[in-house]
Design an enzyme around this catalytic site. Structure first.
Site, short mmCIF file in Angstrom:
data_model
loop_
_atom_site.label_atom_id
_atom_site.label_comp_id
_atom_site.label_asym_id
_atom_site.label_seq_id
_atom_site.Cartn_x
_atom_site.Cartn_y
_atom_site.Cartn_z
N HIS C 163 0.53 -0.85 0.16
CA HIS C 163 -0.14 -0.12 -0.09
C HIS C 163 0.93 1.22 0.00
O HIS C 163 0.83 2.50 0.92
CB HIS C 163 -0.73 0.03 1.04
CG HIS C 163 -1.76 -0.89 1.49
ND1 HIS C 163 -3.00 -1.25 1.36
CD2 HIS C 163 -1.45 -2.59 2.16
CE1 HIS C 163 -3.24 -2.56 1.52
NE2 HIS C 163 -2.28 -3.24 2.44
N SER C 289 15.62 18.24 -18.46
CA SER C 289 13.99 19.06 -17.90
C SER C 289 14.43 20.01 -18.90
O SER C 289 16.02 20.91 -18.77
CB SER C 289 13.57 18.97 -16.58
OG SER C 289 13.06 20.53 -17.10
#
Lengths: 465, 465, 465, 465
Positions: C163, C289
């Site tokens: 989870h 980027s």
């Protein structure tokens, strides 16, 4: 259509589909989505047909009234029992109505209609009713909660993430306004698509063959009869309404489900042990894990994502059901019965999301901590931009090199820039605001606050909430 | 992003995807859908950005003009070559522009934008341009052909079929008006969805961080810059435009593909040896089968259905790409590159459909023959209706029994009805028109002609054709 | 089938599908997946047919030899040019062969076969060849890399996550052995499924009508002729091979793609800024980027996931193509042409995964740091288990309460347990190993090492690597 | 996991999913597919775990016996009620067991296991049980029916159809043997895949952390405990069993569904009014259409196709659920609950198919009539082949031209050939059998009979029926 000897009454745990034993809707939603409602809505259409026949003088008003009354009394049990004999669902419905009325009214039950006129119109009506009465109010509730959350945290600093990597700062309210906007847009879409659901009363092959025997202008009659139910007729129909109204409705729902699945994913990841920016509220009696008592799992968000994965592929069925041979084959009949289940799952997911978003634990401190972890690097972007805006011909590459140097030497990028002689002439031109951002990158949040406010205001107005 | 040593020039047969060797678009479509166009449109956006920066006083007009000129000259070859070094597509594009301009203009290339501002906006622009310039005209062409066919055959008798079984008579024009209406509706949808495609200029995470360094009101600046390209900004964006505009566009295209797939299926079946109501035109040089020279296969319609089956499931990819973590993960990047292929396949199918519908061989005689085969049985429905409308309390069941008797004894149903004593009182009430239909069931076509005309008129007006 | 005026030679950037301009295979893969190969393999089947006819005395050996030679010379260009006239692909192929041979050999080209005998058999052969020669070696390469990685890190501590929450410790080698096992299992599946691909030589409708005119036992002849190519015949065929062999093959590939998509996701998340346990290798010239020079994005893993999302839904097409009316409709023809693209994408993803897994940066120190963050809580599970194994009737609930107390008071759970009087009698029974784990939860890795070794050994042996 | 206030007992018509109100299984199938069974099977796994713990000396035999008894008594109602408090399904199950046993047995309930060990193992067991006990017997029943039908009609002449066009003659038994073979192959696949379903007992993250605290060799213990249930352990597991065993099982079922959907389509089309070769049996009380009493619709076959369309896309969910982050996220939990529904729909479709195939009305006369309609043209193929086999260098083209002439002039193709001077030398070489086929094309059925027999014999033996 199906013969089934199974007892009509049985327990919830004898069911097979989770929507019937676990993810069950309640109240009005349960009523409208059940098989019972399918039959009730078919009866509503039969009643409206009789009423219209009376209005057009084909049927005595008294007969129409009798039929209308009978339609309120027929039960699904009767219809299913009758179907075991006739093997035909609407003929069974008609037989059940006929049994409850006088001989003189009998000829006017279902007169001029084909089964699908009743069934298709009833489903459009039911879907629209469900959407307007149950679904949209819940959607607006969630939208409101999202707006509240967004505005509450419009100034709460958070690091933005692209590719899972820290990028530049935003506010958590701005992040949530993404969902205000996307979900708002989908609510608009669902409302629009539901309002486009149509009815038909055009007979066995869509050419009004039957009705034209008994009514002069059957096209006008169709519009009149459907108006009683508040529906417009399909621009064209064969034995069935043009499927594209339903396709667009399904697309609006499935894509809205996608938006909340995305939100669920974001929140799941923000709840990761290492990130810890948000958490699902956790009741004290609740068990996190059967063997790891310390765990706090985002299982409601996981559940929403899972229901999405179970629902989204059903769109393929909807597309496949666009194709029906000639004036209709029946291969879209059983498959279209699963529509209500997808709506039930979507509604369940929306309510669950609303519940857990409403009680979302937002850890502002940890958000701040996460920003601080990469604070130094964040300024690379504004530095490059300021240099470029002051005319540096190669700012991007230059800053990139300094960044690498900063990583190697451990010297803060800011210092490297301010002490770099080749940059001195540009640095002189920095404005006060520009300097401030370089000193405190947490201020580099752009128009986060303004945009969050703007988006929330726009959708509040657009949706009237 | 991908390093590739393969020679840039190679033959069509070295390609792998059929859209690149077999189902290729031509002319303007080929231009707009190719990888070349992706880069050309990115250059258009870079040029518009520079222009807007100049307008807002950030960048000298001269620099913007230089950038604009350079953007017209950069080639895909250059950009891909540069990418092999930088491993970044937009940085490569920027480098290529920069190489073509003076040092004083260099700082203003791409200033304040993030890669996705350029890429996403360019794709919206390209999709809209393709839709408006190429796709919609072809769609309207097909719609016109369908209208012409529908009106030409508005009186051509055909037996309607439900469940593949003969039902009651219609006209072939009425049958085709189904597609006029459904396809018309989809054209509207495609136009609407394309007009909703948006742009963005909101920076790396959507909060205008970069632009707010150099521009006072970056939200207004975004609107201004996009207006140069004729686009509206996305209501909200992160690193990417809200995906739902694209989802709705894809749904409009895929569902339109479904409509022509349905038409293709209908025509395939009407061309069956036993039905033989229509046929694809067949050139004399063409080979029907390599070993059965007599065959006339509906392969163009089969091909359209097959392309649909290859395309429709791609909608799942579109839905999956709605989900992007936080301010964006990149897992929708490669997958979104396949959009153009689906459009190419759809365009190919539309053109093919138009070509073969335009030349459709309609065998009116055989249509008549097929009606005649079940003529006697057709009257069961009008008989039941007339009896019911004259007050027979159990007309449906009564006629059903006579039908079974007719099948057993071979006596025509009409005779059984007219000689039935129990029905005599009702038969007396038959109107002249009702009697005529019973004598000649081919007249039992309802409002087929009127509806075909109405639908064609409606969509002609709605679509301005 | 398609008429296309487009020039045969054009640049890579005029292509539309990314597999033809960006994610291109190289070398042998490029050869085998191209349209060119389709035709080459069809020629191989025509040659084998002639050879078998000669063997069975139907055709002179000399004619078969002539045909065999001609089959080596026919080019795709010729066949496509011929198809523009005949509108039939295999008839064109046959015409091209016939042009290259003497009149006496001509009757034996394609004799007794139907187009699909050639096409379907050729595709089975090509798929099998591609799988064995290109795909499986690449898969084994990746499997080897995974085994190496798993064994190298069999002792490297990592916190397991369920989870997204920290659970209990494992080793990174154990985590990677999940993929050794799942991918190994899929390689087995792909090999098995490819070996089951079949051929056919059963004529236009599968009943050997044609062949039985010229051959006594056409069923035996089919087996003989296919044996030349190393293929078995389909148990039954109509005009086409039973589709299920292909369905199973596609399922094996798509599910293998799912395994590497899962691995890509895991690695993407482990590369998150906050987790930072692994990283893609990053070359110095590479741009992370265009505006955030400091970023290190996991884009190769993102790209793999994205290619998966573009490929997986194609399985729907494969399932749809199972359905073909009667002895065959052609609606699976165009759609099946996209198979090669999916294989190209899968191959691309496998190679990319291998490349970036081979160079994966594993930050053992940060893995340790992440474990330490929740060290105290980890012991909740072993504590509960030890207490229970020593007979505590309610250990789970008891430890859960102490955990909550620990969170409130800040006292370590260990201390709370050791100082709890009610637990004293159980604590006395702790073994030495049990105490050690409680003192140093990092030792609580269960059978991680043993399992990683076992799994790697199992699959090494199973796959012979 | 879900809180639900809805009353546990309610009527069938309050259900939403058709599998719970309309397409319901009966008897053992209903039991095994229901939610009740999920819990019963989880209890079986808990009992087996206790038994294994006792065998390995961890737990007293008496305690294991107590637990085993308690597991037989716990009801779904109890577990769901408890879950409303704990919000955790397996912890609730454990609590319910614990309430039924003595304090001394309590520590050993669920000891060393994680929830998913129980749940995943229980589902594998249940799926396998359902497949072996219910599904496979029904599949074999249908296979038997298909074999009977195929053999009964092995000599019944039928025209084969490709592209919906008459091709050459076969027998109806040969046509049906296609489904004997394809369905037989799928039964094999389903059996094989079901036998591969695995269990696990490897703890919260798959590394046996918990079990290794109390058991020396937990990997061997897992194998031992699962052996009690007749299952093998997954080669590797995390918190969940490797998903690919389930993927292969789902693929086997979905592709088997595809085969019967194809059969349903074939029969639907053969029942078309114009073709009329087969018909669904029709009871006398049944209503074919509510307004067209003469209609005989193939609605059971339509229903089967429709259920397929509702089920097949679920495969996308199965593929999506392959991906689970790290040692597991929970997003495959809710979605996997829908598996039982798909099995229920498949079972329903198989039984329905068996029922209506068993009673299929085959109109041999009409089959003959359909062959006769194109009899003359059928001989084109054998003529071309015979000429070619006797050395005609251009037989295909030559016959094609004569075919066109035949169509123009109306002269039978046979006559044109026999009177053609250029063909005389070849015609002389015709064998007796060849001449017979040309005189009576109905004899041109190739190896139809032999192949039908061979296929039926093969699958009878292979499947032991």
């Amino acid at each position: 259509m199906a013969k089934n000897n199974k007892n009509n009454n049985f327990g919830r745990f004898e069911n097979i589909n989770p929507v019937d034993y676990r993810y069950q809707p309640e109240g009005r939603a349960a009523e409208l989505l059940s098989e019972k409602a399918r039959i009730i809505y078919q009866l509503k259409v039969e009643a409206a047909l009789a009423q219209a026949l009376a209005k057009h003088g084909v049927c005595p008003r008294r007969a129409a009234a009798e039929i209308g009354e009978a339609c309120k009394k027929v039960t699904p049990q009767e219809v299913y029992a009758e179907e075991e004999i006739t093997q035909h669902d609407i003929r069974s419905l008609v037989n059940c109505i006929r049994r409850k009325i006088s001989d003189s009214a009998k000829p006017y039950v279902h007169l001029g209609a084909t089964s699908e006129d009743i069934k298709q119109t009833a489903e459009s009506l039911r879907l629209r009713q469900f959407t307007q009465e149950v679904l949209v109010p819940e959607l607006l509730q969630l939208e409101k909660t999202l707006i509240t959350l967004s505005l509450k945290h419009k100034n709460t600093l958070q690091i933005a993430r692209t590719h899972g990597q820290h990028a530049v700062p935003i506010t958590f309210g701005f992040a949530m306004s993404e969902y205000v906007s996307r979900f708002g847009n989908r609510i608009s879409g669902i409302k629009q698509a539901a309002s486009q659901l149509r009815g038909q009363l055009s007979g066995a092959v869509g050419a009004y063959n039957a009705m034209s025997i008994i009514i002069k202008d059957p096209i006008a009659f169709e519009a009149d009869a459907l108006a009683i139910l508040g529906l417009n007729p399909s621009t064209h129909s064969t034995q069935i309404i043009e499927p594209e109204y339903g396709v667009d409705f399904a697309n609006s729902v499935i894509s809205a489900f996608g938006v909340i699945a995305n939100l669920a994913d974001d929140l799941r990841h923000l709840q990761r042990s290492e990130i810890a920016e948000v958490a699902e509220k956790f009741s004290s009696a609740q068990v996190g894990s059967s063997t790891m008592p310390h765990k706090r799992n985002p299982w409601h968000f996981e559940n929403i994502k899972s229901l999405y994965k179970a629902s989204m592929p059903r769109m393929i069925t909807v597309y496949l059901d666009q194709i029906s041979e000639h004036q209709r084959d029946l291969t879209n009949s059983a498959s279209s019965r699963f529509t209500m289940e997808v709506l039930a799952l979507f509604l369940f997911a929306v309510k669950r999301m609303n519940k857990y978003i409403s009680a979302l634990v937002v850890d502002e401190e940890h958000m701040k901590k996460n920003i601080d972890a990469n604070k130094e690097m964040i300024i690379a972007e504004p530095l490059y931009l300021i240099l470029a805006s002051h005319g540096h011909p190669d700012a991007h590459e230059y800053i990139k090199q300094l960044t690498l140097e900063s990583q190697k030497t451990g010297k803060p990028l800011r210092e490297l820039v301010f002490s770099d002689k080749k940059l001195a002439s540009y640095v002189k031109k920095f404005s006060k605001e520009q300097e401030e951002i370089i000193r405190d990158p947490a201020k580099y949040t752009g128009a986060s606050v303004q945009k969050a406010e703007q988006v929330c205001a726009y959708w509040s107005k657009e949706l009237g909430i």
